[in-house]
Design an enzyme around this catalytic site. Sequence first.
Site, PDB file in Angstrom:
ATOM      1  N   HIS A 182       0.835  -1.203   0.000  1.00  0.00           N
ATOM      2  CA  HIS A 182       0.000   0.000   0.000  1.00  0.00           C
ATOM      3  C   HIS A 182       0.872   1.257   0.000  1.00  0.00           C
ATOM      4  O   HIS A 182       0.648   2.190  -0.782  1.00  0.00           O
ATOM      5  CB  HIS A 182      -0.912  -0.034   1.227  1.00  0.00           C
ATOM      6  N   GLU A 183       1.888   1.266   0.872  1.00  0.00           N
ATOM      7  CA  GLU A 183       2.759   2.445   0.955  1.00  0.00           C
ATOM      8  C   GLU A 183       3.619   2.590  -0.302  1.00  0.00           C
ATOM      9  O   GLU A 183       3.838   3.702  -0.792  1.00  0.00           O
ATOM     10  CB  GLU A 183       3.630   2.371   2.208  1.00  0.00           C
ATOM     11  N   HIS A 186       1.527   4.196  -2.867  1.00  0.00           N
ATOM     12  CA  HIS A 186       1.521   5.660  -2.737  1.00  0.00           C
ATOM     13  C   HIS A 186       2.769   6.259  -3.371  1.00  0.00           C
ATOM     14  O   HIS A 186       2.696   7.258  -4.099  1.00  0.00           O
ATOM     15  CB  HIS A 186       1.446   6.056  -1.262  1.00  0.00           C
ATOM     16  N   HIS A 192      -5.837   6.621  -2.484  1.00  0.00           N
ATOM     17  CA  HIS A 192      -6.733   5.616  -1.930  1.00  0.00           C
ATOM     18  C   HIS A 192      -7.878   5.335  -2.895  1.00  0.00           C
ATOM     19  O   HIS A 192      -8.337   6.221  -3.613  1.00  0.00           O
ATOM     20  CB  HIS A 192      -7.299   6.088  -0.588  1.00  0.00           C
TER      21      HIS A 192
END
EC number: 3.4.24.-
Length: 325
Positions: A182-183, A186, A192
């Site tokens: 997830h990071e 980013h 999101h």
Amino acid sequence: KYENVEKGDEAPKKCGVTHTNLESDEPIEKASQLFGTSEQQRFDPRHIELVIVADHGMVMKHNGDLTAVRTWLHQIGNNLNVMFADLNIRITMAGLEMWSEKDLIDIQSAASETLRLFGEWRERYLLNRRMHDNAQLLTTVNLDGDTVGLAYVGGMCDPKNSVGIVQDHSRIAREVAATMAHELGHNLGMAHDGNQCNCGANGCVMSEEIIERTSYQFSDCSKEEYRTFLDNHNPQRILNEPLRTDTVSTPVYGNVLQNSPHPCCDPVTCKPKAWEHCISGPCCRDCKFLRPGTVCRVARGDWNDDFCTGRSSECESNPWNFWNH
């Protein structure tokens, strides 16, 4: 925890993820399914040379056993490779750093401040010691609120902003890897997911919250945002395939980060043979899943034993441990 902060034109955005559920026990797909799908042909191949830094708390969590820490980090890295396969991204472990004596930055529960300090440390020290594209800090510090990770949006390949921080919030490697993915998402320009985004499951990698039965796939929105990031920023560093001498290895079986001989693997491709269940993990033996009920993690303190499910090579957490705490 969602966070979107801008201070003037130069300040990077930061986004994180919250943890709201128990871990699932769904097996992750085998490494033989990683590359060669029609979906990933939409993207040119990319290579991210990753450094994972384990803080001093991680070393203490494993009773000072650096081999155990290293094994855990490689398990996370292997899972990252599975998750990023659809984007045609290969994650190469460029380095593992374990702060065995003390933390080299002031790790705080304030996630934004820890992220800032880690980015500055990477720019000033880590890049001078090891060339790499991205660094992720794995910490045992309880980040503020429900936050379990934070990263700069679009920071990939930037000396200070190509970083993320992840709380070691689960005893299942793929759950922690999902947060790290997830990071990294980013860092690759992904925001999101909104309600309109779809990956074929209730929750995708870039969901704002980690929900029950989280998918390990990126949504259609994330893929388009990644494509936009590539078009707008053209990050040249992740085009180059790293040399084998620039990667680190571990004796753990199933290291898809770097080819190594293993009886479960095809000797040419070092991918799992079609008839085998697994190549690594505490619930994998002789290339097969161990039988359901096999103890894979002995009880400590007031925690119960953990058992193999017979469907995964991972050592799944005993649900009684959650119900009784």
